[in-house]
Design an enzyme around this catalytic site. Structure first.
Site, mmCIF file in Angstrom:
data_model
loop_
_atom_site.group_PDB
_atom_site.id
_atom_site.type_symbol
_atom_site.label_atom_id
_atom_site.label_comp_id
_atom_site.label_asym_id
_atom_site.label_seq_id
_atom_site.Cartn_x
_atom_site.Cartn_y
_atom_site.Cartn_z
ATOM 1 N N TYR A 48 -28.081 5.118 6.756
ATOM 2 C CA TYR A 48 -27.551 3.883 6.168
ATOM 3 C C TYR A 48 -27.388 2.771 7.208
ATOM 4 O O TYR A 48 -27.237 1.607 6.848
ATOM 5 C CB TYR A 48 -26.192 4.131 5.505
ATOM 6 C CG TYR A 48 -26.188 5.122 4.378
ATOM 7 C CD1 TYR A 48 -27.370 5.629 3.834
ATOM 8 C CD2 TYR A 48 -24.986 5.569 3.834
ATOM 9 C CE1 TYR A 48 -27.343 6.554 2.797
ATOM 10 C CE2 TYR A 48 -24.954 6.483 2.796
ATOM 11 C CZ TYR A 48 -26.133 6.978 2.284
ATOM 12 O OH TYR A 48 -26.105 7.898 1.263
ATOM 13 N N HIS A 106 -29.280 15.508 5.062
ATOM 14 C CA HIS A 106 -29.450 14.440 4.072
ATOM 15 C C HIS A 106 -30.562 14.756 3.055
ATOM 16 O O HIS A 106 -30.408 14.526 1.860
ATOM 17 C CB HIS A 106 -29.756 13.126 4.795
ATOM 18 C CG HIS A 106 -29.446 11.905 3.997
ATOM 19 N ND1 HIS A 106 -29.146 10.702 4.563
ATOM 20 C CD2 HIS A 106 -29.387 11.694 2.660
ATOM 21 C CE1 HIS A 106 -28.922 9.804 3.626
ATOM 22 N NE2 HIS A 106 -29.063 10.386 2.460
#
Length: 275
Positions: A48, A106
């Protein structure tokens, strides 16, 4: 219904703040505001590129670090030997914290050495860098193979919302004592306008978004992390926690009957969702 979920591996609030695309001063302000409103879980990831913003927001909020559950994630191309620890240490540095409450893989990487990856993750827990470990975007059979390695996993974070079934995954996570954390829980805003959702919302004096979130939050072992930058949205999402136990059997049946095949996050590097 408790506002938190407690398992042998972790205790997490049912509702947390997703921070994907929250960046810069506005992102920091959003994190600060959420914490002051009562949020006690923050979800970020190295990918992110906003961990510094999330960490700054946590620090500026005045809420004690120990009172907030912080999740971050290692990207799928950082799963090689030695890379997971380096990625975790870098995330800790950017967040300005000594530990993560939850650290996730992730996305699964094609051809990854799953036992070694999970052993490396477990070592982070043994050494105190993280309190619990888990995965994200693991379909049901891959999650079964991960659990068979024998490393305790606290959570699997996946896309889950009113119009995407995750029953196959829940059949794995619940017996394993894992939390299923729902990202994109509002279907990128597309769920709230559904006529069935709107009718239920009107009966409860709620919004469509609150109904969609409440449908998730009332489920055993399910948490949700909607992204919300504006105070109005953050408050609205918090209201879904109180709404969840008020949904009637008729409400739930009507929501259960909606289509459950609308996947909205499907990148090129995705796993085989039917695995």
């Amino acid at each position: 219904m408790s506002d938190t979920i407690t398992t042998p591996q972790i205790t997490l609030p049912r509702l947390g703040l997703g921070t994907f695309r929250l960046d810069g001063p506005a992102g920091q302000a959003a994190v600060e505001r959420a914490l002051r409103l009562g949020y006690r879980a923050l979800d970020t990831a190295e990918r992110y590129e906003n961990e510094e913003v999330v960490g700054a927001g946590l620090k500026a909020s005045g809420v004690a670090r120990a009172d907030v559950k912080v999740t971050s994630k290692v990207w799928w191309d950082h799963l090689g030997p030695g890379q997971i620890r380096a990625a975790c240490e870098a995330s800790l540095g950017r967040l300005g914290t000594d530990y993560l409450d939850l650290y996730l893989v992730h996305w699964p990487a094609p051809g990854m050495d799953l036992p070694r990856v999970l052993a490396d993750m477990a070592r982070l827990k043994e050494e105190g860098l993280v309190r619990a470990i888990g995965v994200a975007n693991f379909p049901a059979n891959l999650l079964r193979r991960a659990l068979a390695v024998g490393v305790p996993l606290a959570a699997n974070q996946v896309e889950y919302h009113l119009m995407l079934s995750q029953n196959r995954l829940l059949a794995v996570t619940r017996p394993a004592g894992m939390i299923l954390t729902a990202y994109t829980p509002l279907g990128k805003g597309k769920l709230a306008s559904d006529p069935t959702v709107q009718a239920i919302a009107a009966r409860h004096g709620a919004t469509g978004g609150q109904v969609a979130l409440a449908w998730l939050l009332r489920q055993d072992g399910v948490a949700a992390i909607p992204k919300a930058a504006r105070e109005e949205s953050q408050r609205e999402n918090l209201g879904a926690v109180a709404l969840a136990p008020k949904l009637t059997a008729e409400d739930v049946a009507a929501l259960d009957a909606l289509p459950k095949d609308q996947r909205m996050v499907n990148p090129d590097f995705r796993p085989d969702w039917n695995d």
